[in-house]
Design a protein around this motif. Structure first.
Motif, PDB file in Angstrom:
ATOM      1  N   ALA A 181       0.854  -1.178   0.000  1.00 35.50           N
ATOM      2  CA  ALA A 181       0.000   0.000   0.000  1.00 35.50           C
ATOM      3  C   ALA A 181       0.893   1.232   0.000  1.00 35.50           C
ATOM      4  O   ALA A 181       1.742   1.392   0.888  1.00 35.50           O
ATOM      5  CB  ALA A 181      -0.915  -0.001   1.216  1.00 35.50           C
ATOM      6  N   LEU A 182       0.715   2.104  -1.001  1.00 36.50           N
ATOM      7  CA  LEU A 182       1.623   3.230  -1.203  1.00 36.50           C
ATOM      8  C   LEU A 182       0.894   4.562  -1.073  1.00 36.50           C
ATOM      9  O   LEU A 182      -0.053   4.831  -1.832  1.00 36.50           O
ATOM     10  CB  LEU A 182       2.258   3.158  -2.595  1.00 36.50           C
ATOM     11  CG  LEU A 182       3.070   1.903  -2.918  1.00 36.50           C
ATOM     12  CD1 LEU A 182       3.380   1.852  -4.405  1.00 36.50           C
ATOM     13  CD2 LEU A 182       4.363   1.907  -2.106  1.00 36.50           C
ATOM     14  N   PRO A 183       1.304   5.433  -0.130  1.00 40.55           N
ATOM     15  CA  PRO A 183       0.778   6.794  -0.107  1.00 40.55           C
ATOM     16  C   PRO A 183       1.530   7.632  -1.141  1.00 40.55           C
ATOM     17  O   PRO A 183       2.755   7.811  -1.048  1.00 40.55           O
ATOM     18  CB  PRO A 183       1.086   7.254   1.323  1.00 40.55           C
ATOM     19  CG  PRO A 183       2.294   6.454   1.722  1.00 40.55           C
ATOM     20  CD  PRO A 183       2.222   5.146   0.986  1.00 40.55           C
ATOM     21  N   ILE A 184       0.839   8.129  -2.154  1.00 37.35           N
ATOM     22  CA  ILE A 184       1.503   8.839  -3.254  1.00 37.35           C
ATOM     23  C   ILE A 184       1.521  10.338  -3.016  1.00 37.35           C
ATOM     24  O   ILE A 184       2.545  10.999  -3.171  1.00 37.35           O
ATOM     25  CB  ILE A 184       0.797   8.507  -4.583  1.00 37.35           C
ATOM     26  CG1 ILE A 184       0.920   7.003  -4.867  1.00 37.35           C
ATOM     27  CG2 ILE A 184       1.388   9.315  -5.735  1.00 37.35           C
ATOM     28  CD1 ILE A 184       0.156   6.551  -6.089  1.00 37.35           C
ATOM     29  N   ALA A 185       0.389  10.889  -2.660  1.00 39.57           N
ATOM     30  CA  ALA A 185       0.271  12.318  -2.363  1.00 39.57           C
ATOM     31  C   ALA A 185      -0.944  12.495  -1.462  1.00 39.57           C
ATOM     32  O   ALA A 185      -1.646  11.522  -1.148  1.00 39.57           O
ATOM     33  CB  ALA A 185       0.125  13.126  -3.645  1.00 39.57           C
ATOM     34  N   LYS A 186      -1.203  13.731  -1.058  1.00 40.88           N
ATOM     35  CA  LYS A 186      -2.351  13.969  -0.207  1.00 40.88           C
ATOM     36  C   LYS A 186      -3.630  13.579  -0.946  1.00 40.88           C
ATOM     37  O   LYS A 186      -3.943  14.106  -2.018  1.00 40.88           O
ATOM     38  CB  LYS A 186      -2.416  15.441   0.205  1.00 40.88           C
ATOM     39  CG  LYS A 186      -3.524  15.735   1.215  1.00 40.88           C
ATOM     40  CD  LYS A 186      -3.492  17.187   1.655  1.00 40.88           C
ATOM     41  CE  LYS A 186      -4.599  17.450   2.682  1.00 40.88           C
ATOM     42  NZ  LYS A 186      -4.586  18.872   3.138  1.00 40.88           N
TER      43      LYS A 186
END
Length: 231
Positions: A181-186
């Motif tokens: 699971a990757l947080p890319i941007a807000k």
């Protein structure tokens, strides 16, 4: 002694080979884009677009477009109701259907569960196919970045009834995913992983093992915190 063991083993090898040959393997790729918009503090609307390609099916074989309305009861439980239109392509051209979906999502820290029921309607034949889909997902946070995690999920598909258009009663398949699971941007995140789906042999259809790259991207508009589950 060696010759005796060979004579015993030979029939077992011959018997095992046809059973193994009955399994079909397929390489696939699945993409999903979700747009999430909050309607109120407890209610959110999700728009979904799915595309799936397959070597065995001759390229693009399925598209899905849907909506889902979620109602958050508290920090641990959420109810959902939605609709999805499924389109078949290439070797799956006759599989168009409409689906009505209801589910409950349970969120307990690293563990997320979902119990979903689908009602499936085909364009060309009468009858409603009921499908039950329990899912369990485990998220293991990695590093200090918020939202970065390794995850594993399992989902089973059970059909409580048969239909004239091809749904057969019983346990149909299992779906397992391991990924990141990757947080890319807000407001932007993605789940990227390996999906393994095993369909049991049913009727004249052989067992199928599907190996897929799966990418699910979610765009959230100031959404309240909601658990992520695979679809």
């Amino acid at each position: 002694m060696i010759r005796a063991r060979a004579l015993i083993a030979a029939p077992l090898l011959v018997a095992a080979h046809p059973a193994r040959a009955q399994q079909v393997d397929d390489a696939q790729a699945w993409w999903q884009l979700n747009g999430v918009a909050p309607i109120s503090k407890r209610v959110r609307l999700t728009l979904e677009q799915i595309m799936r390609v397959s070597d065995r099916q001759g390229g693009l074989y399925q598209t899905e477009v849907g909506t889902l309305l979620g109602y958050k009861l508290d920090d641990h439980f959420e109810l959902g109701f939605g609709y999805r239109r499924v389109g078949g392509h290439n070797r799956q051209r006759d599989t168009d259907e409409d689906r009505i979906r209801q589910h409950v999502v349970l969120n307990f820290g690293r563990f997320v569960g979902r119990f979903r029921v689908d009602e499936r309607f085909r364009d060309d034949r009468p009858g409603v196919g009921i499908r039950i889909r329990p899912l369990l997902r485990y998220n293991l946070p990695v590093g200090r970045a918020k939202g970065l995690a390794v995850f594993y999920s399992h989902e089973s598909f059970y059909m409580p009834n048969s239909t004239v258009w091809g749904q057969r009663k019983g346990y149909e398949r299992m779906r397992n995913i391991v990924g990141l699971a990757l947080p890319i941007a807000k407001g932007v995140s993605a789940d990227v992983g390996y999906l393994n789906q095993y369909r049991l042999a049913r009727g004249t259809s052989p067992a199928t093992m599907e190996h897929a790259l799966t990418v699910q991207m979610t765009l959230s508009m100031k959404a309240h915190s909601v658990p992520k589950v695979d679809d």
